[in-house]
Motif scaffolding. Structure first.
Motif, short mmCIF file in Angstrom:
data_model
loop_
_atom_site.label_atom_id
_atom_site.label_comp_id
_atom_site.label_asym_id
_atom_site.label_seq_id
_atom_site.Cartn_x
_atom_site.Cartn_y
_atom_site.Cartn_z
N ILE A 69 -1.34 4.16 4.78
CA ILE A 69 -2.36 3.12 4.73
C ILE A 69 -3.56 3.42 5.64
O ILE A 69 -4.60 2.77 5.54
CB ILE A 69 -1.77 1.73 5.08
N ASP A 70 -3.40 4.39 6.52
CA ASP A 70 -4.53 4.77 7.38
C ASP A 70 -4.30 6.19 7.89
O ASP A 70 -3.28 6.48 8.51
CB ASP A 70 -4.66 3.81 8.56
N SER A 71 -5.26 7.07 7.60
CA SER A 71 -5.16 8.45 8.06
C SER A 71 -6.54 9.08 8.02
O SER A 71 -7.16 9.16 6.96
CB SER A 71 -4.18 9.25 7.19
N ILE A 72 -7.01 9.53 9.17
CA ILE A 72 -8.29 10.23 9.23
C ILE A 72 -8.18 11.57 8.51
O ILE A 72 -9.04 11.95 7.71
CB ILE A 72 -8.72 10.45 10.69
N GLY A 73 -7.10 12.29 8.78
CA GLY A 73 -6.93 13.62 8.19
C GLY A 73 -6.86 13.61 6.68
O GLY A 73 -7.35 14.53 6.02
N LYS A 74 -6.23 12.56 6.11
CA LYS A 74 -6.08 12.49 4.66
C LYS A 74 -7.18 11.65 4.00
O LYS A 74 -7.20 11.49 2.78
CB LYS A 74 -4.71 11.90 4.31
N GLY A 75 -8.08 11.11 4.82
CA GLY A 75 -9.17 10.31 4.27
C GLY A 75 -8.71 9.04 3.59
O GLY A 75 -9.28 8.62 2.57
N VAL A 78 -6.56 1.81 3.77
CA VAL A 78 -6.28 0.64 2.94
C VAL A 78 -6.82 -0.58 3.67
O VAL A 78 -6.46 -0.83 4.82
CB VAL A 78 -4.77 0.49 2.68
N PRO A 79 -7.72 -1.35 3.05
CA PRO A 79 -8.31 -2.51 3.73
C PRO A 79 -7.26 -3.56 4.10
O PRO A 79 -6.18 -3.62 3.49
CB PRO A 79 -9.32 -3.06 2.71
N PRO A 80 -7.54 -4.39 5.10
CA PRO A 80 -6.56 -5.36 5.61
C PRO A 80 -5.96 -6.25 4.54
O PRO A 80 -4.75 -6.51 4.54
CB PRO A 80 -7.38 -6.18 6.62
N GLU A 81 -6.78 -6.72 3.60
CA GLU A 81 -6.29 -7.68 2.61
C GLU A 81 -5.33 -7.07 1.61
O GLU A 81 -4.67 -7.79 0.86
CB GLU A 81 -7.47 -8.33 1.87
N GLN A 82 -5.22 -5.74 1.60
CA GLN A 82 -4.33 -5.07 0.66
C GLN A 82 -3.06 -4.53 1.34
O GLN A 82 -2.30 -3.79 0.73
CB GLN A 82 -5.07 -3.93 -0.05
N ARG A 83 -2.86 -4.90 2.59
CA ARG A 83 -1.71 -4.36 3.32
C ARG A 83 -0.49 -5.29 3.30
O ARG A 83 0.58 -4.92 3.81
CB ARG A 83 -2.10 -4.07 4.78
N GLY A 84 -0.62 -6.50 2.78
CA GLY A 84 0.51 -7.42 2.73
C GLY A 84 0.96 -7.90 4.08
O GLY A 84 2.15 -8.14 4.31
N MET A 85 -0.01 -8.06 5.00
CA MET A 85 0.31 -8.48 6.36
C MET A 85 -0.47 -9.73 6.72
O MET A 85 -1.60 -9.91 6.29
CB MET A 85 -0.02 -7.36 7.36
N GLY A 86 0.14 -10.58 7.54
CA GLY A 86 -0.53 -11.78 8.04
C GLY A 86 -0.72 -11.66 9.53
O GLY A 86 0.18 -11.22 10.25
N ASN A 159 3.39 -15.77 2.19
CA ASN A 159 4.56 -14.89 2.14
C ASN A 159 4.22 -13.44 2.48
O ASN A 159 4.48 -12.53 1.69
CB ASN A 159 5.21 -14.95 0.75
N PRO A 160 3.65 -13.19 3.66
CA PRO A 160 3.34 -11.81 4.03
C PRO A 160 4.61 -11.02 4.29
O PRO A 160 5.62 -11.57 4.73
CB PRO A 160 2.52 -11.97 5.32
N GLU A 161 4.56 -9.73 3.98
CA GLU A 161 5.72 -8.89 4.24
C GLU A 161 5.87 -8.61 5.74
O GLU A 161 6.96 -8.32 6.22
CB GLU A 161 5.59 -7.59 3.46
N VAL A 162 4.74 -8.67 6.44
CA VAL A 162 4.74 -8.44 7.89
C VAL A 162 3.90 -9.53 8.55
O VAL A 162 2.81 -9.85 8.07
CB VAL A 162 4.16 -7.05 8.25
N LEU A 163 4.40 -10.09 9.64
CA LEU A 163 3.67 -11.09 10.40
C LEU A 163 3.29 -10.48 11.74
O LEU A 163 4.15 -10.04 12.52
CB LEU A 163 4.54 -12.33 10.61
#
Length: 388
Positions: A69-75, A78-86, A159-163
């Motif tokens: 979901i985040d990597s400088i090397g791989k370019g 994933v924006p916050p709203e698409q990570r399934g986290m609250g 219902n976030p997968e991660v809080l």
């Protein structure tokens, strides 16, 4: 949800400055209650914000299962709203012009959830958090603890997968903090949500977490269960940061003080195989007092001292003893049988000794030697030591 994995994560706000987070490797399991613990400025909130997607990495990678979901090397980002986290901030950020019900279903309305489903989910989460009777009130009409429950309800409703919780209890008074700790523990048990909780309060971490990650100056010091962190601190920083009153540290440099010489002689006599000990740590609750040396078990470390102060704290007492000019603190849960100015012998079982090397790292080899020694003697056992 799959595990969240941080690999060699770095974060710097200035290329010429010290990293806010340096080479962080951490894995957060599905359904885990992970506390990021450390003093202000250690990088714990920055880490949380990178997981949430509110901060970009300077280096390294964050993945959820096999999905990066985040990597400088791989370019990849994933924006916050698409990570399934609250994310629940330290400031509850409730809409002051919306009722509690409207605040709770705010995220669901943004996601265009059908009205019937939205009402069902909001009713369920409000009931579980005990705020359904406040549905028509406004945030300004609620207490701090009630507002905290609304902020949690708003996140749980989607219902976030991660809080992700960023010191959410720091604005509450002592009683409300205790109530909300219990509430968070119950929420974790009922919803099974993966929780990442940032705090500088060691007792919050110890009472809430299934795992604790201790950070200092942007680096990870130790990861483990609350018992691991407390009973087997990986280094002196962890040992001194976790515990109140803090752990007593005795320098092992030759000729430093009478207590130093006594502890060095004790280790030499009972544990000649141990080498490289630069400091000795003793938890306050593991130190006992005796009025005379004959009352001290033969294999305990002991030294004569005098009682300098007795500090009541309500349900327990902190006793300060002095060995020449060296202070030691111990705690008892029953009224002390000593008085200020009295000569006593303090003593402790070797089972409770924490030894650190010159780099302040735990001497794990010493743990093995002491464990083998204690296995051969009853008075060395923790239960016997507590009764002495």
């Amino acid at each position: 949800m799959p595990n969240i994995t941080l690999k060699h994560v770095n974060k710097s706000y200035d290329k010429n400055a010290t990293n806010a987070v340096s080479d962080l490797n951490l894995e957060i399991g599905d359904g885990e209650f992970m506390c990021l613990l450390g003093p202000s400025g250690c990088g714990k909130t920055t880490t949380l914000r990178m997981i949430a997607g509110l901060e970009n990495l300077t280096g390294g990678e964050i993945a959820v299962g096999d999905r990066v979901i985040d990597s400088i090397g791989k370019g990849v980002f994933v924006p916050p709203e698409q990570r399934g986290m609250g994310l629940v901030f330290q400031s509850y950020a409730l809409w002051p012009h919306l009722t509690i019900e409207k605040n709770t279903d705010f995220g669901l309305r943004l996601r265009k959830v059908p009205k019937a489903e939205r009402e069902e989910r909001v009713n369920l989460v409000m009931k579980k958090l005990g705020i359904e009777q406040y549905r028509d009130r406004y945030p300004s009409q609620l207490s701090g603890g009630q507002q905290q429950r609304v902020a949690l309800a708003r996140m749980l409703a989607v219902n976030p997968e991660v809080l992700l919780l960023d010191e959410p209890l720091s604005n509450l008074d002592a009683r409300l903090r205790l109530e909300m700790r219990t509430e968070l523990k119950r929420i974790h048990g009922e919803f099974g949500t993966t929780i990442v909780f940032v705090t500088h309060d060691q007792w919050e971490a110890m009472t809430l977490a299934t795992s604790i990650a201790v950070m200092h100056d942007g680096t990870l010091q130790q990861v483990g269960t609350p018992n691991d962190i407390y009973d087997r601190p990986a280094n002196r920083f962890v040992a001194e940061f976790v515990g109140s009153p803090p752990i007593n540290i005795i320098d092992q440099s030759p000729g430093n003080s009478r207590i130093t010489d006594a502890s060095r002689q004790y280790l030499k006599e009972y544990f000649p195989a141990i080498s490289g000990a630069d400091s000795l740590g003793l938890r306050p609750e593991n130190i006992k007092l005796a009025s005379q040396i004959s009352d001290v078990p033969a294999d305990h470390f002991a030294e004569e001292a005098f009682v300098a102060a007795i500090l009541p704290t309500g349900g327990s007492w902190i006793i300060e003893v002095m060995v020449d000019d060296h202070k030691l603190f111990l705690t008892v849960n029953e009224p002390p049988q000593v008085s200020v100015g009295q000569q006593v012998w303090f003593h402790t079982s070797p089972a409770f000794m924490h030894l650190f090397d010159s780099d302040d790292q735990r001497l794990t080899a010493a743990d093995d030697v002491i464990a083998e020694f204690c296995a051969a003697g009853e008075s060395c056992a923790p239960s016997a030591a507590k009764a002495s």
